[in-house]
Motif scaffolding. Structure first.
Motif, PDB file in Angstrom:
ATOM      1  N   LEU A 125       0.802  -1.235   0.000  1.00 31.99           N
ATOM      2  CA  LEU A 125       0.000   0.000   0.000  1.00 31.99           C
ATOM      3  C   LEU A 125       0.836   1.287   0.000  1.00 31.99           C
ATOM      4  CD1 LEU A 125      -2.951  -0.924   2.440  1.00 31.99           C
ATOM      5  CD2 LEU A 125      -2.886  -1.083  -0.050  1.00 31.99           C
ATOM      6  N   SER A 126       2.179   1.162  -0.174  1.00 35.78           N
ATOM      7  CA  SER A 126       3.051   2.351  -0.097  1.00 35.78           C
ATOM      8  C   SER A 126       2.597   3.479  -1.034  1.00 35.78           C
ATOM      9  CB  SER A 126       4.486   2.005  -0.482  1.00 35.78           C
ATOM     10  OG  SER A 126       4.968   0.937   0.252  1.00 35.78           O
ATOM     11  N   VAL A 127       2.260   3.133  -2.268  1.00 40.96           N
ATOM     12  CA  VAL A 127       1.909   4.184  -3.236  1.00 40.96           C
ATOM     13  C   VAL A 127       0.563   3.885  -3.888  1.00 40.96           C
ATOM     14  CG1 VAL A 127       4.270   4.927  -3.717  1.00 40.96           C
ATOM     15  CG2 VAL A 127       3.308   3.035  -5.011  1.00 40.96           C
ATOM     16  N   ILE A 128      -0.313   3.209  -3.145  1.00 38.43           N
ATOM     17  CA  ILE A 128      -1.567   2.726  -3.739  1.00 38.43           C
ATOM     18  C   ILE A 128      -2.454   3.877  -4.227  1.00 38.43           C
ATOM     19  CG2 ILE A 128      -2.905   2.563  -1.583  1.00 38.43           C
ATOM     20  CD1 ILE A 128      -2.949  -0.184  -4.224  1.00 38.43           C
ATOM     21  N   THR A 129      -2.419   5.041  -3.543  1.00 37.60           N
ATOM     22  CA  THR A 129      -3.301   6.132  -3.996  1.00 37.60           C
ATOM     23  C   THR A 129      -2.842   6.689  -5.346  1.00 37.60           C
ATOM     24  OG1 THR A 129      -2.095   7.795  -2.746  1.00 37.60           O
ATOM     25  CG2 THR A 129      -4.024   6.841  -1.672  1.00 37.60           C
ATOM     26  N   SER A 130      -1.555   6.528  -5.659  1.00 31.73           N
ATOM     27  CA  SER A 130      -1.079   6.947  -6.987  1.00 31.73           C
ATOM     28  C   SER A 130      -1.336   5.852  -8.009  1.00 31.73           C
ATOM     29  CB  SER A 130       0.414   7.241  -6.967  1.00 31.73           C
ATOM     30  OG  SER A 130       0.725   8.143  -5.956  1.00 31.73           O
TER      31      SER A 130
ATOM     32  N   GLY B  88      -8.529   7.560  -9.160  1.00 32.64           N
ATOM     33  CA  GLY B  88      -9.435   8.014  -8.113  1.00 32.64           C
ATOM     34  C   GLY B  88      -8.734   8.196  -6.766  1.00 32.64           C
ATOM     35  N   GLY B  89      -7.501   7.670  -6.618  1.00 29.96           N
ATOM     36  CA  GLY B  89      -6.677   7.896  -5.426  1.00 29.96           C
ATOM     37  C   GLY B  89      -7.404   7.615  -4.117  1.00 29.96           C
ATOM     38  N   ALA B  90      -7.284   8.569  -3.173  1.00 23.94           N
ATOM     39  CA  ALA B  90      -7.848   8.395  -1.836  1.00 23.94           C
ATOM     40  C   ALA B  90      -9.368   8.201  -1.893  1.00 23.94           C
ATOM     41  CB  ALA B  90      -7.499   9.595  -0.958  1.00 23.94           C
TER      42      ALA B  90
ATOM     43  N   ALA C 202      -6.668   8.967   3.894  1.00 18.41           N
ATOM     44  CA  ALA C 202      -5.850  10.183   4.007  1.00 18.41           C
ATOM     45  C   ALA C 202      -4.418   9.800   4.354  1.00 18.41           C
ATOM     46  CB  ALA C 202      -6.422  11.111   5.077  1.00 18.41           C
ATOM     47  N   TYR C 203      -4.267   8.813   5.247  1.00 17.93           N
ATOM     48  CA  TYR C 203      -2.926   8.351   5.613  1.00 17.93           C
ATOM     49  C   TYR C 203      -2.214   7.750   4.401  1.00 17.93           C
ATOM     50  CZ  TYR C 203       0.464   4.847   6.965  1.00 17.93           C
ATOM     51  OH  TYR C 203       1.572   4.054   6.996  1.00 17.93           O
ATOM     52  N   LEU C 204      -2.928   6.969   3.610  1.00 15.06           N
ATOM     53  CA  LEU C 204      -2.319   6.349   2.428  1.00 15.06           C
ATOM     54  C   LEU C 204      -1.937   7.415   1.396  1.00 15.06           C
ATOM     55  CD1 LEU C 204      -4.548   3.148   2.081  1.00 15.06           C
ATOM     56  CD2 LEU C 204      -2.182   3.276   2.886  1.00 15.06           C
ATOM     57  N   GLN C 205      -2.729   8.472   1.324  1.00 18.15           N
ATOM     58  CA  GLN C 205      -2.403   9.587   0.436  1.00 18.15           C
ATOM     59  C   GLN C 205      -1.099  10.257   0.892  1.00 18.15           C
ATOM     60  OE1 GLN C 205      -4.035  10.627  -2.327  1.00 18.15           O
ATOM     61  NE2 GLN C 205      -2.584  12.289  -2.687  1.00 18.15           N
TER      62      GLN C 205
END
Ligand code: HEC
Length: 280
Positions: free
Chosen positions: A166-171, A175-177, A236-239
């Motif tokens: 999950l390090s860069v999952i929002t990228s 749709g990201g976060a 938000a944390y993952l973002q």
């Protein structure tokens, strides 16, 4: 004309049919995050809560290989510590999170919050004397503990599916976060064996069981402990994890913009001065 219209309608209906047959996922709900605006930063209390949710729930299956514990306490990190002088007593006190004004950043080596997070994890490492693998408490320089030693073990524990890092999952996801948040609240209750119906997952069935349960993580700051709130915070944390330097980048952007506006003003004045006596 009518015929043309009916052809268009037929194509439209056909396309819709194909879309539904393919299990087209719903568009993620657009949540008003603090970091959405061109000048908005992270809500660090939210990022802290989100880390708590990741740490207590998601970390059982998902790694975050790009992150080391020390990243949590670096400037711009959710557990960055600052020394703040009390106005009345004059005493210096260390606090977690950026103060309104003033405050001296505490080097992450001296950050007790980050140290305690690192030490709460057990890391498997080579014993310097025996050379055997042994468990030891985490250090701030360690990368986040991996839930599984390798992909085969991860799949074996998850019905053949692989929980992605999950390090860069929002990228990595369109749709990201907003997508992650929608996915976490998007279970529709229709299960088929080890697959769970989810409105936002492409294909409509995901191998991840609904991970969030109301009340499962306790928040110290009195924020509601609902599934929706957990989903909002962990996204938000993952973002933050995927883009920890966003705030710095936006600040630089504003300075550059201000400079360009000032420069444009100066150029205009120079132009006016130089051409003052000329009719043109
Ligand atoms: C019990 C193990 C487990 C837990 C706990 C868990 N997940 Fe998952 N997760 C999975 C598996 C397995 C997949 C792969 C699903 C698939 O491919 O069908 C997955 C997939 C995902 C995906 C990728 C979806 C995509 O678009 O490909 C995201 C994002 C995700 N999980 C986030 C989370 C978050 C955030 C948490 C904590 C709130 C969490 N997961 C907790 C097992 C888990």
């Amino acid at each position: 004309m009518l015929r043309a219209l009916s052809v268009v309608a037929a194509i439209g209906i056909g396309a819709l049919g194909v879309a539904f047959a393919a299990g087209e996922a719903e568009h993620p709900h657009n949540y008003p995050y603090s970091f959405d605006s061109p000048v908005g930063g992270y809500d660090m209390a939210q990022v802290q809560r989100g880390f708590q949710v990741y740490n207590q729930v998601c970390a059982a299956c998902h790694g975050m290989d790009h992150l080391a514990y020390r990243h949590l306490g670096e400037e711009g990190g959710p557990f960055a510590a600052y020394n703040v002088r009390d106005h009345e007593t004059g005493e210096e006190k260390m606090q977690v999170g950026r103060p309104e004004h003033g405050g001296l950043f505490v080097d992450v080596v001296d950050n007790p919050w980050v140290r305690s997070i690192a030490e709460s994890h057990t890391i498997s490492d080579v014993d310097p004397n025996s050379g055997q693998l042994t468990d030891r408490p985490g250090r701030i320089s360690d990368h986040f503990r991996r839930p599984f030693p390798n992909e085969i073990a991860a799949r074996a524990s998850n019905g053949g599916a692989y929980p992605p890092d999950l390090s860069v999952i929002t990228s990595a996801r369109h749709g990201g976060a907003d997508y992650i948040r929608s996915l976490l609240v998007g279970y529709d209750g229709h299960n088929e064996g080890a697959l769970y119906g989810n409105l936002y997952f492409p294909g409509g069935m995901i191998a991840m069981p609904p991970p969030l349960v109301e009340g499962a993580v306790s928040y110290a700051d009195g924020t509601a402990t609902t599934v929706e709130q957990y989903a909002t915070d962990v996204s938000a944390y993952l973002q933050w994890a995927a883009d920890p330097h966003m705030e710095q980048r936006k600040r630089t952007g504003i300075v550059v913009l201000a400079f360009l506006i000032a420069l444009a003003g100066l150029m205009w004045l120079a132009y006016k001065t130089i051409w003052r006596t000329e009719a043109h």
